[in-house]
Write an enzyme that holds these catalytic residues in place. Structure first.
Site, mmCIF file in Angstrom:
data_model
loop_
_atom_site.group_PDB
_atom_site.id
_atom_site.type_symbol
_atom_site.label_atom_id
_atom_site.label_comp_id
_atom_site.label_asym_id
_atom_site.label_seq_id
_atom_site.Cartn_x
_atom_site.Cartn_y
_atom_site.Cartn_z
ATOM 1 N N ASP A 320 0.856 -1.170 -0.131
ATOM 2 C CA ASP A 320 -0.040 -0.010 0.080
ATOM 3 C C ASP A 320 0.883 1.364 -0.149
ATOM 4 O OD1 ASP A 320 -3.283 0.155 0.902
ATOM 5 O OD2 ASP A 320 -1.909 2.088 0.514
ATOM 6 N N ASN A 383 -5.760 -4.812 -6.214
ATOM 7 C CA ASN A 383 -7.071 -4.249 -5.389
ATOM 8 C C ASN A 383 -6.993 -2.792 -5.308
ATOM 9 O OD1 ASN A 383 -9.175 -4.423 -3.127
ATOM 10 N ND2 ASN A 383 -7.313 -3.690 -2.142
ATOM 11 N N SER A 435 -15.748 -3.081 -10.860
ATOM 12 C CA SER A 435 -16.907 -2.277 -10.194
ATOM 13 C C SER A 435 -18.179 -2.369 -10.944
ATOM 14 C CB SER A 435 -16.228 -0.857 -10.032
ATOM 15 O OG SER A 435 -17.531 -0.126 -9.721
ATOM 16 N N TYR A 448 -13.260 6.185 -14.043
ATOM 17 C CA TYR A 448 -13.109 4.796 -13.358
ATOM 18 C C TYR A 448 -13.750 3.680 -13.976
ATOM 19 C CZ TYR A 448 -14.141 2.143 -8.985
ATOM 20 O OH TYR A 448 -14.332 1.178 -7.790
ATOM 21 N N SER A 450 -14.144 3.122 -17.204
ATOM 22 C CA SER A 450 -13.413 2.720 -18.330
ATOM 23 C C SER A 450 -12.070 1.892 -17.485
ATOM 24 C CB SER A 450 -12.688 4.070 -19.130
ATOM 25 O OG SER A 450 -13.828 4.812 -19.156
ATOM 26 N N LYS A 452 -12.214 0.059 -14.934
ATOM 27 C CA LYS A 452 -12.659 -1.056 -14.434
ATOM 28 C C LYS A 452 -12.964 -1.871 -15.470
ATOM 29 C CE LYS A 452 -12.218 -0.456 -9.803
ATOM 30 N NZ LYS A 452 -11.109 -1.225 -9.376
ATOM 31 N N ALA A 480 -18.558 -2.620 -0.633
ATOM 32 C CA ALA A 480 -18.212 -2.517 0.648
ATOM 33 C C ALA A 480 -18.197 -1.157 1.177
ATOM 34 C CB ALA A 480 -17.112 -3.468 0.693
ATOM 35 N N ALA A 481 -18.219 -1.258 2.581
ATOM 36 C CA ALA A 481 -17.874 0.136 3.140
ATOM 37 C C ALA A 481 -16.562 0.118 3.512
ATOM 38 C CB ALA A 481 -18.646 0.174 4.402
ATOM 39 N N SER A 482 -16.044 1.338 2.806
ATOM 40 C CA SER A 482 -14.536 1.898 2.895
ATOM 41 C C SER A 482 -14.524 3.184 2.500
ATOM 42 C CB SER A 482 -13.667 1.123 1.955
ATOM 43 O OG SER A 482 -14.139 1.529 0.479
HETATM 44 P P1 NAI Z 1 -9.749 1.804 -0.095
HETATM 45 O O1 NAI Z 1 -9.587 3.146 -0.506
HETATM 46 O O2 NAI Z 1 -10.026 1.404 1.235
HETATM 47 O O3 NAI Z 1 -8.522 0.811 -0.465
HETATM 48 C C1 NAI Z 1 -7.695 1.115 -1.673
HETATM 49 C C2 NAI Z 1 -6.446 1.095 -1.144
HETATM 50 O O4 NAI Z 1 -5.489 1.211 -2.450
HETATM 51 C C3 NAI Z 1 -6.069 2.174 -0.106
HETATM 52 O O5 NAI Z 1 -5.319 1.732 1.062
HETATM 53 C C4 NAI Z 1 -4.981 2.983 -0.932
HETATM 54 O O6 NAI Z 1 -3.804 3.347 -0.150
HETATM 55 C C5 NAI Z 1 -4.605 1.943 -2.123
HETATM 56 N N1 NAI Z 1 -3.683 2.677 -3.282
HETATM 57 C C6 NAI Z 1 -4.140 3.781 -3.844
HETATM 58 N N2 NAI Z 1 -3.449 3.969 -4.892
HETATM 59 C C7 NAI Z 1 -2.494 3.107 -4.790
HETATM 60 C C8 NAI Z 1 -1.227 2.711 -5.582
HETATM 61 N N3 NAI Z 1 -0.956 3.683 -6.683
HETATM 62 N N4 NAI Z 1 -0.445 1.954 -5.168
HETATM 63 C C9 NAI Z 1 -0.751 0.948 -3.975
HETATM 64 N N5 NAI Z 1 -1.628 1.052 -3.299
HETATM 65 C C10 NAI Z 1 -2.692 2.247 -3.656
HETATM 66 O O7 NAI Z 1 -10.925 1.111 -0.957
HETATM 67 P P2 NAI Z 1 -11.647 -0.219 -0.931
HETATM 68 O O8 NAI Z 1 -13.039 0.307 -1.014
HETATM 69 O O9 NAI Z 1 -11.389 -1.022 -0.193
HETATM 70 O O10 NAI Z 1 -11.345 -0.525 -2.786
HETATM 71 C C11 NAI Z 1 -10.562 -1.737 -2.932
HETATM 72 C C12 NAI Z 1 -10.805 -1.906 -4.424
HETATM 73 O O11 NAI Z 1 -12.185 -2.294 -4.673
HETATM 74 C C13 NAI Z 1 -10.630 -0.684 -5.340
HETATM 75 O O12 NAI Z 1 -9.800 -1.127 -6.466
HETATM 76 C C14 NAI Z 1 -12.064 -0.104 -5.456
HETATM 77 O O13 NAI Z 1 -12.117 0.350 -7.027
HETATM 78 C C15 NAI Z 1 -12.574 -1.444 -5.551
HETATM 79 N N6 NAI Z 1 -14.274 -1.154 -5.407
HETATM 80 C C16 NAI Z 1 -14.606 -1.011 -4.310
HETATM 81 C C17 NAI Z 1 -16.043 -0.776 -3.971
HETATM 82 C C18 NAI Z 1 -16.516 -0.679 -2.740
HETATM 83 O O14 NAI Z 1 -17.884 -0.576 -2.506
HETATM 84 N N7 NAI Z 1 -15.878 -0.541 -1.655
HETATM 85 C C19 NAI Z 1 -16.830 -1.033 -5.293
HETATM 86 C C20 NAI Z 1 -16.256 -1.501 -6.205
HETATM 87 C C21 NAI Z 1 -15.133 -1.500 -6.700
#
Ligand code: NAI
Length: 704
Positions: A320, A383, A435, A448, A450, A452, A480-482
């Site tokens: 991360d 991810n 997504s 986003y 495109s 995804k 998911a909640a994030s």
């Molecule tokens: P999140 O923001 O909690 O986790 C994403 C993590 O990726 C963060 O910790 C961030 O620091 C890290 N990150 C960002 N850019 C980075 C980079 N260049 N190199 C390394 N790490 C990097 O978000 P979440 O919700 O856990 O998302 C995880 C994945 O799931 C993402 O790809 C998101 O697009 C996808 N997603 C999430 C949804 C949701 O409902 N939470 C819905 C659809 C997709």
């Protein structure tokens, strides 16, 4: 003619069988189900009687007989064992593969045993059941082999715990045979007499089906999916209309022994029955000795994937960058380090990595961290993600490119070095993160969406490149909640939307148990389903030589646009193949018969001397008489003596055996469309005289 001992151990199949709810119901009716157990007969909430499985693979079973060279005149179903690994779905395709495992010699005039074992898989990818069948051959004993090991079996010395009475109807075999076993012995009085019975007899497997229903009724009422094993020995024939009694002794929590007796004569018709039941034991999914790389694992979904994988034995690289939600500003080591500490506190192994996925060097470094710390990489979850939402009109190139850099290019940057390692070691599991915004669209997220959807394209091709090396690539669309969703989702839903509701599916996709490849799954809040690109059946317009007019498209647009009966293609070639065949397929059918070398019965007999295998006919002295019915038929006889073959039209006075068939079936059989064994068991091929000698035909001629 002797058993073919070389057949032992040789692979048989795969043989596939499509089936739907009507086949399931037809079988249930064939084994006596009705209004009293409607759950087997009504498509609403339909349940499958487990013994349906053996009837459904009947075509496969005939391979045991044809490959072993068993004498068909003396063949009996001796024993049947079915071991169930998964519930039988109400529709789909069975694929069965197996082999003959043993041939035992009971002695001259005492007969022989041919034992075959097969596994049947469903189109859902799961192994459903294993069948172990024993065929008893009355006339093949005395070949000098070992006798079968003795088995002891005793019933408890008390009255049965359950006793169920059933009366198969006089017409039962007529209904049962429609499930696959259309052998003439169960329908044709003349044939039955030839085989030594006064009239057609019940199929042993039909009585087995009656027994299975009774066992379910007594031991797992309403829950046929809990049947784990059904084994028995067929000991006597039964005539349709004779009442039966199924006697059952429960021997422990999950086992019973049973037999089925003829309630009229008291004779045991099925003996030594074993019935095992209960829930399918769940196999724990573990990742011991496996190395997982998870990008963006410092928080949100990635953190949970990392913790859960570590709990189940994986060594984890927690990557991360530690950046902000939109990826702006510098990074921080803290989030990744914290997750590593959490894993270590649980007794797991993990290392942190702070590289950005958005550059090729970053991707290389992340995989290097896995190689240097743990020596390999087995699992990669792409991810990491950021958001930079804006309506399209306000979307600056920077916001477009930065989002593509993290999601799409990021997955490329890390997957490339990881895939190289996986390909070399012959194992890998990669999960992409798409997504719903990409799959279905979401206002303000063109960048986003495109990126995804680009990940889906990356998966589609990488799955093909990895297929040969057991590298499977799948995609999850989580909810998911994030921090990414905190301003979109109502806070009261946060608990219901914990990443823990997504991680079980993602972990399964990472496991060696997972055979899925190239699929997309939605996951969140405990709800899971598959998403796919569906292609409609379409239509042809015009003759395929001249382009159609736009107006023709308008006229046909509803049909072009329809997705009814659509399908999911696994790769480009399947779609291109359908497009190319759309015009050529009907033409092929028209011209095919004229092109075939052996298109008519007379042409087949003309070709026979050329197809004769003199080497195989060294000590053979036999006369085959053929009566081929239909407009293309006639009478031919074939004399084989002193390694020569003479074909004459007309009837021979003293044939060794006579084969009767319709002209179209005969052509199909010679062209390999209709297997000889199936032709015989279905009654399409009738053999009179020395049935054993008829089995020589396949060896003496190569007509295809
Ligand atoms: P999140 O923001 O909690 O986790 C994403 C993590 O990726 C963060 O910790 C961030 O620091 C890290 N990150 C960002 N850019 C980075 C980079 N260049 N190199 C390394 N790490 C990097 O978000 P979440 O919700 O856990 O998302 C995880 C994945 O799931 C993402 O790809 C998101 O697009 C996808 N997603 C999430 C949804 C949701 O409902 N939470 C819905 C659809 C997709």
């Amino acid at each position: 003619m002797a058993l073919n001992l070389d057949a032992v151990g040789k692979k048989l199949g795969p043989v596939t069988k499509d089936y739907n709810w009507k086949d399931v119901v037809l079988y249930a009716l064939g084994v006596g189900a009705g209004f009293s157990d409607l759950e087997y007969c009504y498509e609403k909430n339909l349940k499958v009687i487990p013994s349906f499985s053996i009837a459904a693979i009947f075509d496969f079973l005939s391979h045991y007989a044809s490959n072993s060279n068993i004498n068909l005149a003396g063949i009996l179903h001796g024993e049947q064992d079915l071991i169930f690994h998964q519930p039988i779905p109400v529709e789909g395709t069975f694929t069965t593969e197996g082999k003959i495992t043993h041939m035992y010699d009971k002695g001259e005039k005492k007969g022989a045993l041919v034992i075959g074992e097969s596994d049947t898989f469903h189109s859902n990818g799961k192994k459903l059941f294993t069948s172990i069948i024993t065929l008893f051959s009355r006339f093949d004993g005395g070949f000098g082999g070992d006798n079968a090991p003795k088995e002891t079996f005793t019933f408890p010395d008390r009255t049965p715990d359950f006793e169920i009475e059933e009366t198969p109807s006089q017409d039962q075999p007529l209904l049962y045979r429609l499930s696959g076993d259309v052998f003439a012995l169960h329908v044709d009085t003349e044939f039955a007499k030839m085989a030594g019975f006064e009239k057609p007899i019940m199929h042993g497997l039909c009585t087995y089906g009656f027994s299975c229903r009774a066992l379910v009724q007594c031991l797992v009422p309403g829950e046929p999916d809990k049947v784990r094993r059904l084994k028995c020995r067929f000991s006597r024939t039964l005539f349709p209309g004779d009442p039966i009694k199924i006697q059952i002794w429960k021997t422990d929590e999950n086992t019973a022994v049973w037999k089925t007796i003829n309630a009229k004569s008291g004779e045991t018709v099925i003996n030594n029955g074993i019935f095992e039941f209960g829930d399918i034991p769940k196999k724990e999914i573990r990742f011991d000795d496996q190395v997982a790389v998870i990008t963006g694992a410092g928080g949100g979904l990635g953190r949970i994937y990392a913790l859960e994988l570590a709990k189940r034995g994986a060594k984890v690289v927690v990557n991360d960058l530690g950046g902000s939600r939109d990826g702006s500003g510098g990074g921080s080591a803290t989030p990744a380090e914290k997750v590593v500490e959490e894993i270590k506190a649980l007794g797991g192994e993990a290392v942190a990595n702070y590289d950005s996925v958005s550059t090729p060097e970053g991707g290389e470094n992340i995989v290097k961290a896995a190689l240097e710390s743990f020596g390999t990489v087995d699992i990669l979850i792409n991810n990491a993600g950021i958001l930079r939402d804006k309506s399209f009109i306000k979307m600056e190139p920077e916001n477009w490119l930065t989002v593509l850099d993290v999601h799409l290019n990021g997955a490329f940057n890390v997957s490339k070095p990881a895939f190289k390692v996986m390909r070399e070691k012959g194992f890998g599991r990669i999960v992409m993160t798409t997504s719903a915004a990409g799959l279905y669209g979401n206002f303000g997220q063109t960048n986003y969406s495109s990126a995804k959807m680009g990940l889906v394209g990356l998966m589609n091709t990488l799955k093909l490149e990895g297929q040969k090396y057991n590298v499977k690539v799948n995609t999850v669309a989580p909810i998911a909640a994030s921090r990414l969703t905190e301003d979109i989702l109502p806070p009261e839903l946060f608990d219901k939307m914990k990443p823990e509701f997504v991680s079980p599916l993602v972990l399964y996709l990472c496991s060696s148990e997972c055979d899925a490849n190239g699929n997309i799954y939605n996951a969140g809040m405990g709800f899971f389903n598959r998403a796919a690109v569906v292609t409609g059946p379409g239509t042809t317009i015009g003759d395929g030589d001249n382009p159609p007019a736009i107006e023709d498209i308008v006229d046909n647009f509803d049909t072009i646009a329809s997705l009814t009966n659509g399908k999911v293609y696994f790769e480009l070639n399947e779609q291109v193949g359908d497009a190319m065949n759309a015009f050529s397929a009907p033409e092929k059918t028209d011209t095919a018969p004229a092109e075939q070398k052996t298109a008519s019965a007379s042409a087949i007999f003309e070709a026979m001397p050329n197809a004769f295998n003199a080497e195989a006919a060294k000590d053979v002295d036999v006369i085959f008489q053929y009566h081929i019915a239909g407009s293309g038929g006639g009478d031919w006889n074939c004399t084989i003596k002193d390694a020569t073959c003479k074909i004459n039209s007309g009837i021979h006075e003293k044939p060794t055996c006579t084969l009767k068939m319709a002209d179209t079936d005969f052509v199909d059989m010679i062209n390999g469309v209709l297997p000889a064994m199936q032709a015989y068991t279905s009654g399409k091929l009738k053999i009179e005289g020395d049935i054993m000698k008829s089995q020589l035909i396949e060896k003496l001629f190569r007509l295809n």
